[in-house]
Design an enzyme around this catalytic site. Structure first.
Site, mmCIF file in Angstrom:
data_model
loop_
_atom_site.group_PDB
_atom_site.id
_atom_site.type_symbol
_atom_site.label_atom_id
_atom_site.label_comp_id
_atom_site.label_asym_id
_atom_site.label_seq_id
_atom_site.Cartn_x
_atom_site.Cartn_y
_atom_site.Cartn_z
ATOM 1 N N SER A 15 0.840 -1.152 0.059
ATOM 2 C CA SER A 15 0.352 -0.142 -0.256
ATOM 3 C C SER A 15 0.686 1.058 -0.236
ATOM 4 C CB SER A 15 -0.927 -0.355 1.272
ATOM 5 O OG SER A 15 -1.460 0.930 1.060
ATOM 6 N N HIS A 16 0.311 2.256 -0.563
ATOM 7 C CA HIS A 16 1.086 3.719 -0.289
ATOM 8 C C HIS A 16 1.303 3.735 0.464
ATOM 9 C CE1 HIS A 16 0.144 3.737 -4.921
ATOM 10 N NE2 HIS A 16 0.545 5.262 -4.358
ATOM 11 N N SER A 17 0.004 3.899 1.718
ATOM 12 C CA SER A 17 0.199 3.802 3.372
ATOM 13 C C SER A 17 0.824 2.807 4.110
ATOM 14 C CB SER A 17 -1.191 4.394 3.823
ATOM 15 O OG SER A 17 -1.634 4.133 5.139
ATOM 16 N N GLY A 50 3.936 6.406 -0.312
ATOM 17 C CA GLY A 50 3.882 5.731 -1.495
ATOM 18 C C GLY A 50 4.066 4.796 -1.392
#
Lengths: 133, 204
Positions: A15-17, A50
């Protein structure tokens, strides 16, 4: 479970997070315990939102299983970076890593549940992708 | 075209400066229709490239380009890392050490096809391909440095009225219209910097 934990298909959450990736991994563990190899990665190399190829490669290594690894991704860059990471794997491993076209949280839980029963990689991928199809 | 070590280092520094100096502008463009990280991501990626100097410029041109590409892949963070990184890596794979103009035309064509495959995209979808493809056509048609740089800038401008089909901007649907594509802008900056150093002469 019809097979030892380390032989079940591994699950990687991208995940980006980092919080989402870690939280999704927590939900997977709650469902399947230690029945499947599991790793998560999130954030760019500076820790911001990211994804990064090195982190994805490391997660695939951590969750590696001879049965292969199913990767769950969130948005575009996570998918592109995951595809890049798969291409950078040694050739004998490349064909045993799939990126699932499924929502990251739900897909990870469903894929891991399928894997925990000893299903092969194709069935694990299909279970994640068919849930919302 | 022959690039000695000094020219190779000059090229790397010019490429990096072009995006680092415009990082805020790229971020502003990306905040309008994306996730607002393009300037920061490209700055981080090319900062990492600069950090591999002076050793980077000791390499042959193809090896240097491949190293730049791999550094961008590993450091940029967003989808731009694999996309721009793939472009540099494929250029490095395709170019001989002392490329003639025809080699550059062929190599850029291969590199663009690799970017298309990586992004599963084509020109016309409001991505960096909307700069790469028309600029490559000018290069192939014998355009000089000025013509190439001008086309790069104009091509980025032409993404403004486009509807985004790929990437985060596509989530906005018609609201993506009226904003320049950040990836096209960074591609045009890189191309402008490269031709300025390489000083192409028209081949026809």
């Amino acid at each position: 479970m019809n097979s030892s934990n380390a032989r079940n298909v591994g699950i990687v959450i991208v995940s980006h997070s980092p919080k989402i990736a870690e939280g999704a991994a927590d939900m997977v563990r709650q469902m399947v315990g230690n029945a499947v190899p599991l790793a998560w990665t999130g954030g760019d190399v500076d820790g911001g939102l990211g994804t990064n190829v090195a982190g994805i490669l490391e997660a695939i290594e951590t969750a590696w299983s001879p049965a292969g690894v199913a990767v769950l991704v969130d948005l575009g860059g996570a998918e592109t970076n995951s595809e890049m990471a798969v291409e950078m794997l040694p050739e004998d491993r490349r064909a045993r890593v799939v990126i699932c076209n499924a929502p990251v949280v739900e897909g990870a839980v469903i894929a891991a549940t399928e894997s925990s029963g000893g299903s092969p990689l194709a069935a694990v991928k299909r279970s994640a992708e068919e849930f919302y199809a | 075209m022959s690039l000695d070590r000094a020219a190779r280092e000059k090229l790397v520094r010019a490429l990096a400066a072009s995006v680092i100096e415009h990082a805020d502008e790229l971020t502003n463009l990306d905040q309008a229709i994306g996730d607002g990280d393009h300037g920061l991501n490209m700055k981080r990626g090319f900062g990492a490239v600069i950090a591999t100097l002076p050793g980077l410029a000791d390499k042959s041109l193809p090896e240097m380009l491949k190293t730049i590409g791999m550094t961008l892949v590993m450091k940029v963070g967003g989808a731009s890392g694999p996309l721009v990184g793939t472009f540099f890596m494929e250029l490095g794979n395709a170019l001989p050490e002392q490329p003639a103009r025809a080699d550059l035309v062929a190599a850029t064509d291969k590199a663009i096809n690799a970017v298309k495959a990586r992004g599963r995209s084509e020109a016309g979808q409001k991505t960096l391909l909307d700069v790469l493809v028309p600029v490559q056509a000018v290069l192939a048609g014998g355009g000089d440095a000025r013509a190439i740089a001008a086309e790069a800038a104009q091509a980025a401008d032409r993404t403004t009225p486009m509807l985004a089909i790929r990437g985060r901007a596509s989530f906005l649907g018609e609201r993506s219209i009226g904003h320049m594509d950040p990836g096209s802008r960074s591609a045009s900056l890189l191309i402008g910097a490269a031709v300025n150093v390489l000083e192409f002469e028209a081949s026809s």
